[in-house]
Design a protein around this motif. Structure first.
Motif, mmCIF file in Angstrom:
data_model
loop_
_atom_site.group_PDB
_atom_site.id
_atom_site.type_symbol
_atom_site.label_atom_id
_atom_site.label_comp_id
_atom_site.label_asym_id
_atom_site.label_seq_id
_atom_site.Cartn_x
_atom_site.Cartn_y
_atom_site.Cartn_z
ATOM 1 N N VAL A 125 0.830 -1.198 0.000
ATOM 2 C CA VAL A 125 0.000 0.000 0.000
ATOM 3 C C VAL A 125 0.866 1.251 0.000
ATOM 4 O O VAL A 125 0.527 2.256 -0.588
ATOM 5 C CB VAL A 125 -0.959 0.027 1.219
ATOM 6 C CG1 VAL A 125 -1.666 1.361 1.337
ATOM 7 C CG2 VAL A 125 -1.947 -1.105 1.096
ATOM 8 N N VAL A 126 1.996 1.165 0.624
ATOM 9 C CA VAL A 126 2.863 2.329 0.751
ATOM 10 C C VAL A 126 3.478 2.633 -0.597
ATOM 11 O O VAL A 126 4.154 1.813 -1.197
ATOM 12 C CB VAL A 126 3.961 2.084 1.807
ATOM 13 C CG1 VAL A 126 4.883 3.276 1.891
ATOM 14 C CG2 VAL A 126 3.343 1.766 3.139
ATOM 15 N N ASP A 127 3.207 3.833 -1.088
ATOM 16 C CA ASP A 127 3.738 4.280 -2.368
ATOM 17 C C ASP A 127 4.558 5.531 -2.098
ATOM 18 O O ASP A 127 4.061 6.482 -1.505
ATOM 19 C CB ASP A 127 2.597 4.589 -3.331
ATOM 20 C CG ASP A 127 3.087 4.882 -4.732
ATOM 21 O OD1 ASP A 127 4.200 4.449 -5.071
ATOM 22 O OD2 ASP A 127 2.354 5.551 -5.482
ATOM 23 N N THR A 128 5.778 5.525 -2.507
ATOM 24 C CA THR A 128 6.635 6.673 -2.231
ATOM 25 C C THR A 128 6.479 7.705 -3.333
ATOM 26 O O THR A 128 6.463 7.383 -4.514
ATOM 27 C CB THR A 128 8.110 6.251 -2.126
ATOM 28 O OG1 THR A 128 8.467 5.598 -3.333
ATOM 29 C CG2 THR A 128 8.325 5.354 -0.945
ATOM 30 N N ASN A 129 6.363 8.946 -2.910
ATOM 31 C CA ASN A 129 6.237 10.068 -3.829
ATOM 32 C C ASN A 129 7.569 10.807 -3.811
ATOM 33 O O ASN A 129 7.935 11.405 -2.817
ATOM 34 C CB ASN A 129 5.099 10.980 -3.386
ATOM 35 C CG ASN A 129 4.856 12.105 -4.369
ATOM 36 O OD1 ASN A 129 5.549 12.224 -5.369
ATOM 37 N ND2 ASN A 129 3.865 12.913 -4.073
ATOM 38 N N THR A 130 8.269 10.765 -4.900
ATOM 39 C CA THR A 130 9.592 11.378 -4.953
ATOM 40 C C THR A 130 9.599 12.676 -5.745
ATOM 41 O O THR A 130 10.659 13.235 -6.006
ATOM 42 C CB THR A 130 10.612 10.414 -5.583
ATOM 43 O OG1 THR A 130 10.154 10.066 -6.884
ATOM 44 C CG2 THR A 130 10.783 9.170 -4.728
ATOM 45 N N LYS A 131 8.420 13.172 -6.114
ATOM 46 C CA LYS A 131 8.363 14.419 -6.873
ATOM 47 C C LYS A 131 8.616 15.592 -5.939
ATOM 48 O O LYS A 131 8.092 15.657 -4.837
ATOM 49 C CB LYS A 131 6.995 14.586 -7.530
ATOM 50 C CG LYS A 131 6.698 13.522 -8.574
ATOM 51 C CD LYS A 131 5.319 13.717 -9.147
ATOM 52 C CE LYS A 131 5.016 12.605 -10.142
ATOM 53 N NZ LYS A 131 3.642 12.718 -10.650
ATOM 54 N N VAL A 132 9.402 16.533 -6.396
ATOM 55 C CA VAL A 132 9.714 17.714 -5.606
ATOM 56 C C VAL A 132 8.632 18.765 -5.851
ATOM 57 O O VAL A 132 8.287 19.064 -6.988
ATOM 58 C CB VAL A 132 11.097 18.283 -5.988
ATOM 59 C CG1 VAL A 132 11.387 19.557 -5.232
ATOM 60 C CG2 VAL A 132 12.163 17.239 -5.736
ATOM 61 N N VAL A 133 8.092 19.306 -4.776
ATOM 62 C CA VAL A 133 7.076 20.339 -4.884
ATOM 63 C C VAL A 133 7.753 21.685 -4.722
ATOM 64 O O VAL A 133 8.322 21.990 -3.683
ATOM 65 C CB VAL A 133 5.986 20.167 -3.805
ATOM 66 C CG1 VAL A 133 4.966 21.271 -3.899
ATOM 67 C CG2 VAL A 133 5.342 18.802 -3.944
ATOM 68 N N ASN A 134 7.718 22.491 -5.766
ATOM 69 C CA ASN A 134 8.319 23.821 -5.721
ATOM 70 C C ASN A 134 7.303 24.827 -5.217
ATOM 71 O O ASN A 134 6.154 24.826 -5.640
ATOM 72 C CB ASN A 134 8.812 24.240 -7.108
ATOM 73 C CG ASN A 134 9.966 23.375 -7.565
ATOM 74 O OD1 ASN A 134 10.755 22.917 -6.753
ATOM 75 N ND2 ASN A 134 10.061 23.153 -8.863
ATOM 76 N N LYS A 135 7.734 25.685 -4.342
ATOM 77 C CA LYS A 135 6.865 26.730 -3.815
ATOM 78 C C LYS A 135 6.747 27.830 -4.869
ATOM 79 O O LYS A 135 7.747 28.298 -5.395
ATOM 80 C CB LYS A 135 7.459 27.304 -2.529
ATOM 81 C CG LYS A 135 6.553 28.243 -1.821
ATOM 82 C CD LYS A 135 7.131 28.655 -0.487
ATOM 83 C CE LYS A 135 6.185 29.558 0.241
ATOM 84 N NZ LYS A 135 6.693 29.944 1.551
ATOM 85 N N VAL A 136 5.516 28.215 -5.144
ATOM 86 C CA VAL A 136 5.266 29.242 -6.147
ATOM 87 C C VAL A 136 5.367 30.602 -5.466
ATOM 88 O O VAL A 136 4.702 30.862 -4.473
ATOM 89 C CB VAL A 136 3.872 29.070 -6.785
ATOM 90 C CG1 VAL A 136 3.598 30.176 -7.776
ATOM 91 C CG2 VAL A 136 3.772 27.714 -7.428
ATOM 92 N N ALA A 137 6.219 31.451 -6.001
ATOM 93 C CA ALA A 137 6.391 32.788 -5.431
ATOM 94 C C ALA A 137 5.180 33.641 -5.781
ATOM 95 O O ALA A 137 4.730 33.669 -6.926
ATOM 96 C CB ALA A 137 7.664 33.422 -5.956
#
Length: 105
Positions: free
Chosen positions: A23-35
């Protein structure tokens, strides 16, 4: 079988364990903060030219009110701050009120 019993040296696998497997799925996408971009005051009505001691004149009732609460007062007259201060028919009365207020100071 209760799920914790040992069966020939191995733990018994319960249905719950089978359901939670993989069930555990790793999310490796980087979330960039929008200025956030600051918006210019091009569309905002500014009342500084009519303010005297942080107060604005109301030509409807002849009172001086705090500039911070003036829009609330304008709603009582069923209008907006911009409509009151830029209305042609009140221009002279507003000038008189401002001159009288400055003379008091």
């Amino acid at each position: 079988m209760t799920g914790n019993e040992s069966v020939s040296g191995k733990l018994a696998i319960t249905d719950e364990y089978k359901m939670n497997d993989d069930v555990v799925d790793t999310n490796t996408k980087v979330v960039n903060k929008v200025a956030k971009r600051s918006h210019s005051n091009a569309n905002r009505f500014v009342t500084t030219q009519w303010q005297v001691d942080a107060q604005l004149p109301c030509p409807y009732c002849g009172q001086w009110l705090a500039a911070t609460n003036f829009s609330r007062h304008a709603k009582r007259h069923i209008t907006t701050t911009q409509d009151i201060l830029t209305n042609e028919k009140f221009r002279d009365k507003i000038k008189e009120m401002i001159q009288a207020k400055k003379a008091e100071i």
